[in-house]
Design an enzyme around this catalytic site. Structure first.
Site, mmCIF file in Angstrom:
data_model
loop_
_atom_site.group_PDB
_atom_site.id
_atom_site.type_symbol
_atom_site.label_atom_id
_atom_site.label_comp_id
_atom_site.label_asym_id
_atom_site.label_seq_id
_atom_site.Cartn_x
_atom_site.Cartn_y
_atom_site.Cartn_z
ATOM 1 N N CYS A 253 0.838 -1.202 0.000
ATOM 2 C CA CYS A 253 0.000 0.000 0.000
ATOM 3 C C CYS A 253 0.875 1.256 0.000
ATOM 4 O O CYS A 253 1.500 1.574 -0.999
ATOM 5 C CB CYS A 253 -0.962 -0.040 1.186
ATOM 6 S SG CYS A 253 -2.348 1.129 1.026
ATOM 7 N N HIS A 348 -3.391 -5.197 -0.202
ATOM 8 C CA HIS A 348 -2.952 -5.729 1.087
ATOM 9 C C HIS A 348 -2.906 -7.250 1.034
ATOM 10 O O HIS A 348 -3.888 -7.916 1.334
ATOM 11 C CB HIS A 348 -3.899 -5.278 2.205
ATOM 12 C CG HIS A 348 -3.697 -3.870 2.636
ATOM 13 N ND1 HIS A 348 -2.868 -3.514 3.678
ATOM 14 C CD2 HIS A 348 -4.201 -2.707 2.150
ATOM 15 C CE1 HIS A 348 -2.874 -2.197 3.834
ATOM 16 N NE2 HIS A 348 -3.666 -1.678 2.918
ATOM 17 N N GLU A 350 -1.566 -9.261 3.053
ATOM 18 C CA GLU A 350 -1.750 -9.876 4.373
ATOM 19 C C GLU A 350 -3.226 -10.079 4.701
ATOM 20 O O GLU A 350 -3.568 -10.822 5.632
ATOM 21 C CB GLU A 350 -1.062 -9.032 5.455
ATOM 22 C CG GLU A 350 -1.828 -7.820 5.955
ATOM 23 C CD GLU A 350 -1.799 -6.631 5.010
ATOM 24 O OE1 GLU A 350 -2.363 -5.577 5.364
ATOM 25 O OE2 GLU A 350 -1.210 -6.746 3.912
#
Length: 373
Positions: A253, A348, A350
């Site tokens: 990001c 993102h 994750e």
């Protein structure tokens, strides 16, 4: 060399160093002028040139730290307290163990280079040696430090990934990387320093604050209301060092945005004010990857991703390659060609569960594999 000649010689050197510390050239110039004024009033004007230079740098550093304390931007971490993080908590105990194996001079060289952030030229000036000699001393001390650091962790062969964050929760990143076999060290202060020297890879996490527009030569727009210049200056410094040493890098990001800024690129400060308003960039969507890219090899042709951002890459930085686009044409991933692993993703990973094309697991696995190599 006369006292006046030394001041003239150090004008540009001190200004550049002060600018790195305080973030803007105007304040840096003011602090440099104050340094010179103090030198004329009470400095060692009749001393040898190395002594005068060291006095100037020490005085300028103290003035800059006073300025940063006044702004309440960060706490001062003296060099002799370099084994605790800026928040007062413990750092990786292997750092202390590895440093303890070095001579006092080798520790000083490393602390000056990595903790204080001095350039090789500045290190040389403080030690009264030339830049090439400083480079050799730093390289030797760093090699000995890394060997000792590796020996201290011989019982844990997992690669170490340094996670740079601000105020964000590290738990999702840590769990995501540990699931792929990494050891994660989180740093949420203002310095990377020797932590970076002991890492096998660097991960710049997302940020709750916007990248300060001054970093890419723009004025603050109406929707850029919260920034963290100190944090992002630290991240840019860490990025620069990681790339120069071929350390694997992943920017998530705002980390991808900083990778672009580091190479001279600019950002859209607020996507709804730009042409990219047809797609919700705060939700799940597909992206298209470029043929022959690391992104394509990792994720396939059109992976699904989860993003949450209102800023993004505008003008691409020099030497970068765009390797993924959103359906509306917005840059979603970029890479540094020629680097063994340097990737910035606007989404993102994750947060991308295995059910979402396996994007999260594959990205983490690739970073850990690069770190282990």
């Amino acid at each position: 060399m006369t006292f006046e000649a030394i001041l003239k010689e150090q004008t540009g050197v001190l200004t550049r160093r002060l600018r790195r510390m305080v973030g803007d050239v105007e304040t840096a110039e003011d602090l440099r002028q104050e340094t010179f004024a103090r030198a004329w009033r009470s400095g060692p004007r009749d001393a040898a040139a190395p002594v005068v230079r060291a006095w100037l740098h020490r005085t300028a550093t103290n003035l800059a730290l006073d300025e940063l304390r006044r702004r309440r931007r960060r706490e001062h971490v003296p060099l002799h307290e370099g084994l605790t993080d800026p928040a007062g908590g413990p750092r990786d105990p292997r750092l202390a163990e590895a440093l303890a194996t070095l001579t006092a001079h080798q520790r000083l060289v490393l602390l000056l280079r990595f903790e204080a952030g001095l350039s090789l030229r500045e290190v040389g000036e403080l030690l009264d040696i030339n830049e090439d000699a400083a480079r050799k001393r730093v390289a030797r001390a760093r090699t000995l430090f890394l060997d000792a650091y590796a020996a201290a962790g011989a019982d844990d062969p997992r690669p170490t990934i340094l996670l740079l964050l601000g105020r964000e929760d590290p738990a999702p990143y840590v769990a995501w990387l540990e699931a792929q076999g990494a050891r994660v060290r989180t740093l949420d202060g203002t310095q990377a320093g020797l932590d970076l020297a002991g890492a096998d890879a660097l991960l710049l996490g997302g940020s709750e604050t916007d990248v300060h527009p001054s970093l890419y030569g723009a004025a603050i727009g109406p929707h850029t209301v919260e920034t963290d210049l100190t944090r992002h200056l630290r991240d840019l410094s860490a990025l620069r060092h990681a790339l120069s040493t071929n350390l694997p890098v992943l920017g998530v990001c705002s980390g991808a945005q900083l990778l672009n800024v580091l190479h001279g690129g600019t950002l859209h400060q607020h996507l709804p004010d730009s042409a990219y308003s047809s797609l919700d960039h705060r939700d799940a969507h597909d992206v298209a990857t470029a043929e022959g890219s690391l992104t394509r090899r990792l994720l396939g042709t059109e992976p699904g991703v989860i993003s949450e951002h209102h800023q993004a890459v505008d003008r691409l930085g020099a030497g970068l390659r765009v390797t993924s686009l959103a359906p509306d044409g917005l840059v979603e991933a970029l890479e540094v060609p020629g680097h063994r692993f340097a990737l910035g993703v606007q989404w993102h990973p994750e947060r991308c569960a295995d059910g979402l094309d396996g994007v999260g697991a594959r990205t983490a696995a690739a970073l850990v594999e690069a770190a282990a190599a």
